[in-house]
Design an enzyme around this catalytic site. Structure first.
Site, PDB file in Angstrom:
ATOM      1  N   GLY A  71       1.366   3.551  -3.314  1.00  0.00           N
ATOM      2  CA  GLY A  71       0.451   4.588  -3.778  1.00  0.00           C
ATOM      3  C   GLY A  71      -0.075   5.479  -2.671  1.00  0.00           C
ATOM      4  N   HIS A  72       0.342   5.237  -1.409  1.00  0.00           N
ATOM      5  CA  HIS A  72      -0.207   5.993  -0.273  1.00  0.00           C
ATOM      6  C   HIS A  72       0.903   6.413   0.673  1.00  0.00           C
ATOM      7  CE1 HIS A  72      -2.936   6.771   3.207  1.00  0.00           C
ATOM      8  NE2 HIS A  72      -3.805   7.004   2.243  1.00  0.00           N
ATOM      9  N   PHE A  73       1.601   7.357   0.465  1.00  0.00           N
ATOM     10  CA  PHE A  73       1.743   8.278  -0.655  1.00  0.00           C
ATOM     11  C   PHE A  73       3.179   8.195  -1.120  1.00  0.00           C
ATOM     12  CE2 PHE A  73      -1.539  10.074   2.115  1.00  0.00           C
ATOM     13  CZ  PHE A  73      -2.567  10.293   1.232  1.00  0.00           C
TER      14      PHE A  73
ATOM     15  N   VAL B 179       2.391   6.655   4.215  1.00  0.00           N
ATOM     16  CA  VAL B 179       1.547   6.633   5.408  1.00  0.00           C
ATOM     17  C   VAL B 179       0.631   5.416   5.289  1.00  0.00           C
ATOM     18  CG1 VAL B 179      -0.275   7.844   6.677  1.00  0.00           C
ATOM     19  CG2 VAL B 179       1.572   9.150   5.620  1.00  0.00           C
TER      20      VAL B 179
ATOM     21  N   PHE C  66       0.812  -1.220   0.000  1.00  0.00           N
ATOM     22  CA  PHE C  66       0.000   0.000   0.000  1.00  0.00           C
ATOM     23  C   PHE C  66       0.842   1.266   0.000  1.00  0.00           C
ATOM     24  CE2 PHE C  66      -0.095  -1.809   4.338  1.00  0.00           C
ATOM     25  CZ  PHE C  66       0.595  -0.821   5.039  1.00  0.00           C
TER      26      PHE C  66
END
EC number: 4.2.1.59
Length: 151
Positions: free
Chosen positions: A54-56, A61, A51
């Protein structure tokens, strides 16, 4: 009488308690357990988590919804350890989340401490109160309702 619980429960034991697997298994270890009351689990947050791509990008985070999911998984462990064989073959589904608050970002390198207590049980549903901490500081909290159903 149920078999005694030996702590800590490492990842191989967690695999026996939860159906989740990578990349969606969000509990690495069970370190404390009070029968029918409380559990404390760890999630080691790695920079390699999918994750974070893409986050971020550039400022990773852990998504808040995954912190809540981690607390729900810890709740599932609490129920399965408490009920033992009475739970075998059942799945717990997330039904409702109330009063979720996010007060600290969870970033790569953190150890997420997931403390979950049972507030009440109604038929096949359990209401949990969860607190996620990093280094003793609250990162998130929520009330979580899960329903247990046969597979």
């Amino acid at each position: 009488m149920t078999d005694p619980i030996t702590l800590p429960i490492y990842i191989d034991g967690v695999h026996k308690l939860l159906p989740h697997r990578y990349p969606f298994l969000l509990v690495d270890r069970v370190v404390e357990f009070e029968h029918g009351k409380r559990v404390l689990c760890y999630k080691n947050v790695s920079a390699n988590e999918e994750f974070f791509q893409g986050h971020f990008p550039g400022q990773p985070v852990m998504p808040g919804v995954l912190v809540v999911e981690a607390m729900a998984q810890a709740g599932g462990i609490l129920t399965h350890l408490t009920k033992g064989k009475d739970c075998e073959g059942n799945l717990s589904y997330l039904v409702k989340v109330d009063a979720a608050k996010f007060s600290r970002m969870v970033v790569p390198g953190d150890r997420l401490e997931l403390e979950v207590t049972i507030k009440r049980e109604i038929r096949n549903m359990t209401m949990y109160s969860g607190i996620a901490r990093v280094d003793g500081e609250q990162a998130a909290c929520a009330e979580i309702l899960c329903a247990e159903v046969p597979r």
